[in-house]
Scaffold this motif. Structure first.
Motif, PDB file in Angstrom:
ATOM      1  N   ARG A 138      10.650   3.755   4.827  1.00 30.58           N
ATOM      2  CA  ARG A 138       9.260   3.728   4.352  1.00 30.58           C
ATOM      3  C   ARG A 138       8.834   5.057   3.761  1.00 30.58           C
ATOM      4  O   ARG A 138       7.756   5.172   3.182  1.00 30.58           O
ATOM      5  CB  ARG A 138       8.321   3.363   5.499  1.00 30.58           C
TER       6      ARG A 138
ATOM      7  N   PHE B  28      -0.035   2.764   5.862  1.00 31.89           N
ATOM      8  CA  PHE B  28       0.550   2.444   4.555  1.00 31.89           C
ATOM      9  C   PHE B  28       1.960   1.892   4.697  1.00 31.89           C
ATOM     10  O   PHE B  28       2.677   2.219   5.644  1.00 31.89           O
ATOM     11  CB  PHE B  28       0.558   3.696   3.667  1.00 31.89           C
ATOM     12  N   ASP B  29       2.348   1.064   3.723  1.00 32.03           N
ATOM     13  CA  ASP B  29       3.690   0.478   3.726  1.00 32.03           C
ATOM     14  C   ASP B  29       4.749   1.499   3.330  1.00 32.03           C
ATOM     15  O   ASP B  29       5.881   1.440   3.810  1.00 32.03           O
ATOM     16  CB  ASP B  29       3.750  -0.703   2.741  1.00 32.03           C
ATOM     17  N   LYS B  30       4.357   2.401   2.436  1.00 29.05           N
ATOM     18  CA  LYS B  30       5.288   3.428   1.946  1.00 29.05           C
ATOM     19  C   LYS B  30       4.511   4.715   1.724  1.00 29.05           C
ATOM     20  O   LYS B  30       3.392   4.684   1.215  1.00 29.05           O
ATOM     21  CB  LYS B  30       5.940   2.969   0.638  1.00 29.05           C
ATOM     22  N   VAL B  31       5.125   5.832   2.116  1.00 24.69           N
ATOM     23  CA  VAL B  31       4.517   7.140   1.880  1.00 24.69           C
ATOM     24  C   VAL B  31       5.518   7.995   1.113  1.00 24.69           C
ATOM     25  O   VAL B  31       6.675   8.124   1.530  1.00 24.69           O
ATOM     26  CB  VAL B  31       4.116   7.849   3.190  1.00 24.69           C
TER      27      VAL B  31
ATOM     28  N   LYS C 156       0.851  -1.187   0.000  1.00 23.10           N
ATOM     29  CA  LYS C 156       0.000   0.000   0.000  1.00 23.10           C
ATOM     30  C   LYS C 156       0.894   1.247   0.000  1.00 23.10           C
ATOM     31  O   LYS C 156       1.629   1.491   0.948  1.00 23.10           O
ATOM     32  CB  LYS C 156      -0.913   0.017   1.216  1.00 23.10           C
ATOM     33  N   VAL C 157       0.804   1.996  -1.115  1.00 19.98           N
ATOM     34  CA  VAL C 157       1.622   3.199  -1.297  1.00 19.98           C
ATOM     35  C   VAL C 157       0.710   4.417  -1.320  1.00 19.98           C
ATOM     36  O   VAL C 157      -0.305   4.435  -2.015  1.00 19.98           O
ATOM     37  CB  VAL C 157       2.423   3.127  -2.614  1.00 19.98           C
ATOM     38  N   ALA C 158       1.100   5.447  -0.556  1.00 19.26           N
ATOM     39  CA  ALA C 158       0.332   6.691  -0.514  1.00 19.26           C
ATOM     40  C   ALA C 158       1.241   7.867  -0.852  1.00 19.26           C
ATOM     41  O   ALA C 158       2.451   7.810  -0.630  1.00 19.26           O
ATOM     42  CB  ALA C 158      -0.270   6.892   0.868  1.00 19.26           C
TER      43      ALA C 158
ATOM     44  N   ALA D 245       0.918   4.581  -6.863  1.00 24.18           N
ATOM     45  CA  ALA D 245       0.330   4.983  -5.582  1.00 24.18           C
ATOM     46  C   ALA D 245      -1.181   5.034  -5.727  1.00 24.18           C
ATOM     47  O   ALA D 245      -1.701   5.636  -6.664  1.00 24.18           O
ATOM     48  CB  ALA D 245       0.874   6.341  -5.152  1.00 24.18           C
ATOM     49  N   GLN D 246      -1.865   4.395  -4.814  1.00 21.94           N
ATOM     50  CA  GLN D 246      -3.320   4.302  -4.880  1.00 21.94           C
ATOM     51  C   GLN D 246      -4.038   5.217  -3.888  1.00 21.94           C
ATOM     52  O   GLN D 246      -5.257   5.292  -3.899  1.00 21.94           O
ATOM     53  CB  GLN D 246      -3.743   2.850  -4.606  1.00 21.94           C
ATOM     54  N   HIS D 247      -3.279   5.889  -3.024  1.00 26.59           N
ATOM     55  CA  HIS D 247      -3.892   6.667  -1.949  1.00 26.59           C
ATOM     56  C   HIS D 247      -3.249   8.041  -1.838  1.00 26.59           C
ATOM     57  O   HIS D 247      -2.069   8.208  -2.131  1.00 26.59           O
ATOM     58  CB  HIS D 247      -3.724   5.939  -0.608  1.00 26.59           C
TER      59      HIS D 247
ATOM     60  N   ALA E 195       0.125   8.225   8.997  1.00 24.43           N
ATOM     61  CA  ALA E 195      -0.010   7.548   7.694  1.00 24.43           C
ATOM     62  C   ALA E 195       0.857   6.292   7.640  1.00 24.43           C
ATOM     63  O   ALA E 195       0.456   5.286   7.040  1.00 24.43           O
ATOM     64  CB  ALA E 195       0.368   8.506   6.570  1.00 24.43           C
TER      65      ALA E 195
END
Length: 94
Positions: free
Chosen positions: A63, A28-31, A2-4, A82-84, A24
């Motif tokens: 991350r 999420f796994d990565k921001v 999950k990438v934001a 990125a989906q978020h 966040a």
């Protein structure tokens, strides 16, 4: 994964920004902290300085990716899968 993306001017980054980022990272796994470049706005700090300040503030957390862009955030998100999006709330007086 999950990438934001957390877009903003971050001129400069504040403790409020860092608190939102910290929260966040619990989700999420990565921001990707994306410094938005807007030539129409007068910034206090250069884009390079803002990126450097953010990198220093996140103390090398693997991350967190810090980048900048002058294009549309949605296009950047597509390129980086990125989906978020992360956004903070502003007071009415801001």
């Amino acid at each position: 994964m999950k990438v934001a993306i957390y877009p903003g001017s971050f001129d400069p980054i504040t403790n409020g920004h860092l608190e939102i980022l910290k929260r966040a990272l619990n989700i999420f796994d990565k921001v990707i902290v994306l410094v938005a470049v807007n030539d129409q706005k007068k910034s206090r700090f250069s884009v390079e300085d803002r990126v450097a300040m953010i990198k220093e503030a996140v103390e090398g957390d693997p991350r967190v990716i810090v980048d900048s862009s002058n294009g549309l955030t949605v296009e950047y998100a597509k390129k980086h899968d990125a989906q978020h999006l992360i956004r903070g709330l502003r007071a009415v007086t801001d």
